[in-house]
Scaffold this motif. Structure first.
Motif, PDB file in Angstrom:
ATOM      1  N   LYS A 244      -4.223   1.986  -5.533  1.00  0.00           N
ATOM      2  CA  LYS A 244      -4.751   1.542  -4.241  1.00  0.00           C
ATOM      3  C   LYS A 244      -5.995   0.684  -4.428  1.00  0.00           C
ATOM      4  N   ILE A 245      -6.881   1.094  -5.322  1.00  0.00           N
ATOM      5  CA  ILE A 245      -8.102   0.322  -5.607  1.00  0.00           C
ATOM      6  C   ILE A 245      -7.729  -1.037  -6.190  1.00  0.00           C
ATOM      7  N   ILE A 246      -6.799  -1.049  -7.128  1.00  0.00           N
ATOM      8  CA  ILE A 246      -6.363  -2.314  -7.741  1.00  0.00           C
ATOM      9  C   ILE A 246      -5.775  -3.230  -6.675  1.00  0.00           C
ATOM     10  N   LEU A 247      -4.959  -2.693  -5.779  1.00  0.00           N
ATOM     11  CA  LEU A 247      -4.370  -3.498  -4.708  1.00  0.00           C
ATOM     12  C   LEU A 247      -5.453  -4.086  -3.805  1.00  0.00           C
ATOM     13  N   ILE A 248      -6.448  -3.298  -3.456  1.00  0.00           N
ATOM     14  CA  ILE A 248      -7.539  -3.784  -2.605  1.00  0.00           C
ATOM     15  C   ILE A 248      -8.318  -4.887  -3.312  1.00  0.00           C
ATOM     16  N   VAL A 249      -8.561  -4.718  -4.615  1.00  0.00           N
ATOM     17  CA  VAL A 249      -9.259  -5.758  -5.388  1.00  0.00           C
ATOM     18  C   VAL A 249      -8.419  -7.032  -5.440  1.00  0.00           C
ATOM     19  N   VAL A 250      -7.127  -6.901  -5.651  1.00  0.00           N
ATOM     20  CA  VAL A 250      -6.239  -8.073  -5.694  1.00  0.00           C
ATOM     21  C   VAL A 250      -6.243  -8.786  -4.342  1.00  0.00           C
ATOM     22  N   ILE A 251      -6.215  -8.020  -3.252  1.00  0.00           N
ATOM     23  CA  ILE A 251      -6.268  -8.631  -1.919  1.00  0.00           C
ATOM     24  C   ILE A 251      -7.577  -9.386  -1.741  1.00  0.00           C
ATOM     25  N   ALA A 252      -8.691  -8.803  -2.211  1.00  0.00           N
ATOM     26  CA  ALA A 252      -9.990  -9.480  -2.115  1.00  0.00           C
ATOM     27  C   ALA A 252     -10.001 -10.768  -2.932  1.00  0.00           C
TER      28      ALA A 252
ATOM     29  N   MET B  72       0.843  -1.204   0.000  1.00  0.00           N
ATOM     30  CA  MET B  72       0.000   0.000   0.000  1.00  0.00           C
ATOM     31  C   MET B  72       0.873   1.247   0.000  1.00  0.00           C
ATOM     32  N   GLU B  73       1.991   1.211   0.697  1.00  0.00           N
ATOM     33  CA  GLU B  73       2.904   2.353   0.727  1.00  0.00           C
ATOM     34  C   GLU B  73       3.551   2.594  -0.643  1.00  0.00           C
ATOM     35  N   SER B  74       3.725   1.530  -1.423  1.00  0.00           N
ATOM     36  CA  SER B  74       4.386   1.681  -2.721  1.00  0.00           C
ATOM     37  C   SER B  74       3.442   2.143  -3.824  1.00  0.00           C
ATOM     38  N   THR B  75       2.139   2.185  -3.544  1.00  0.00           N
ATOM     39  CA  THR B  75       1.214   2.691  -4.564  1.00  0.00           C
ATOM     40  C   THR B  75       1.394   4.195  -4.711  1.00  0.00           C
ATOM     41  N   THR B  76       1.205   4.680  -5.937  1.00  0.00           N
ATOM     42  CA  THR B  76       1.445   6.099  -6.195  1.00  0.00           C
ATOM     43  C   THR B  76       0.184   6.912  -6.435  1.00  0.00           C
ATOM     44  N   ASN B  77      -0.933   6.243  -6.740  1.00  0.00           N
ATOM     45  CA  ASN B  77      -2.173   6.989  -6.954  1.00  0.00           C
ATOM     46  C   ASN B  77      -3.371   6.182  -6.463  1.00  0.00           C
ATOM     47  N   PHE B  78      -4.529   6.813  -6.518  1.00  0.00           N
ATOM     48  CA  PHE B  78      -5.751   6.204  -5.993  1.00  0.00           C
ATOM     49  C   PHE B  78      -6.119   4.933  -6.757  1.00  0.00           C
ATOM     50  N   MET B  79      -5.930   4.926  -8.058  1.00  0.00           N
ATOM     51  CA  MET B  79      -6.285   3.753  -8.871  1.00  0.00           C
ATOM     52  C   MET B  79      -5.444   2.541  -8.475  1.00  0.00           C
TER      53      MET B  79
END
Length: 143
Positions: A75-83, A66-73
């Motif tokens: 972050k959303i992609i990371l959350i979807v991947v975690i799900a 999450m710290e390595s993400t650079t923009n909101f999109m």
């Protein structure tokens, strides 16, 4: 506390987990039969896999990613991947008895050792990516 320190600690945790998997060791504790029976019959005890699924290594990994993400999109992609990973984990856990019967004990040991090796590689990557900026800062080397 910096994210680089968290990467190093996460790498150490992953190394220890990977080493246990590589040697096909699941538990290091010594317990007697009475304690095992009490453990098995106690409904409040979580399964042994929970610390690996959502323990310090997984939490560290989530924070670092999450710290390595650079923009909101991202972050959303990371959350979807975690799900998606959570859903796949659920499917695997629900069908674990079938999977074990299909691959057998030898296949289980091979997969555990292979996953241990992969976890250790991830650990080294974490540690290197955490140590490199710290060394650069100490030696005053620009990135």
């Amino acid at each position: 506390m910096s994210i680089n320190s968290l990467k190093i600690v996460g790498g150490v945790i992953f190394i220890l987990m990977g080493q246990d998997m590589l040697q096909a060791r699941l538990v290091r504790t010594k317990v007697d039969k009475a304690d095992v029976d009490a453990y098995v019959n106690d409904i409040s005890i979580t399964p042994l896999a929970i610390p690996m699924i959502c323990g310090p290594g997984a939490i560290t990994n989530g924070i670092v990613l999450m710290e390595s993400t650079t923009n909101f999109m991202e972050k959303i992609i990371l959350i979807v991947v975690i799900a998606v990973v959570l859903m796949l984990t659920y499917i695997v856990l629900v069908n674990s008895a079938k999977i074990y019967r299909w691959i057998g004990p030898t296949g289980n040991n091979v997969l555990m050792r292979l996953m241990g090796l992969i976890v250790m590689v991830i650990a080294i990557e974490f540690m290197v990516s955490g140590i490199t900026p710290i060394i650069r800062q100490i030696l005053k080397i620009s990135p």
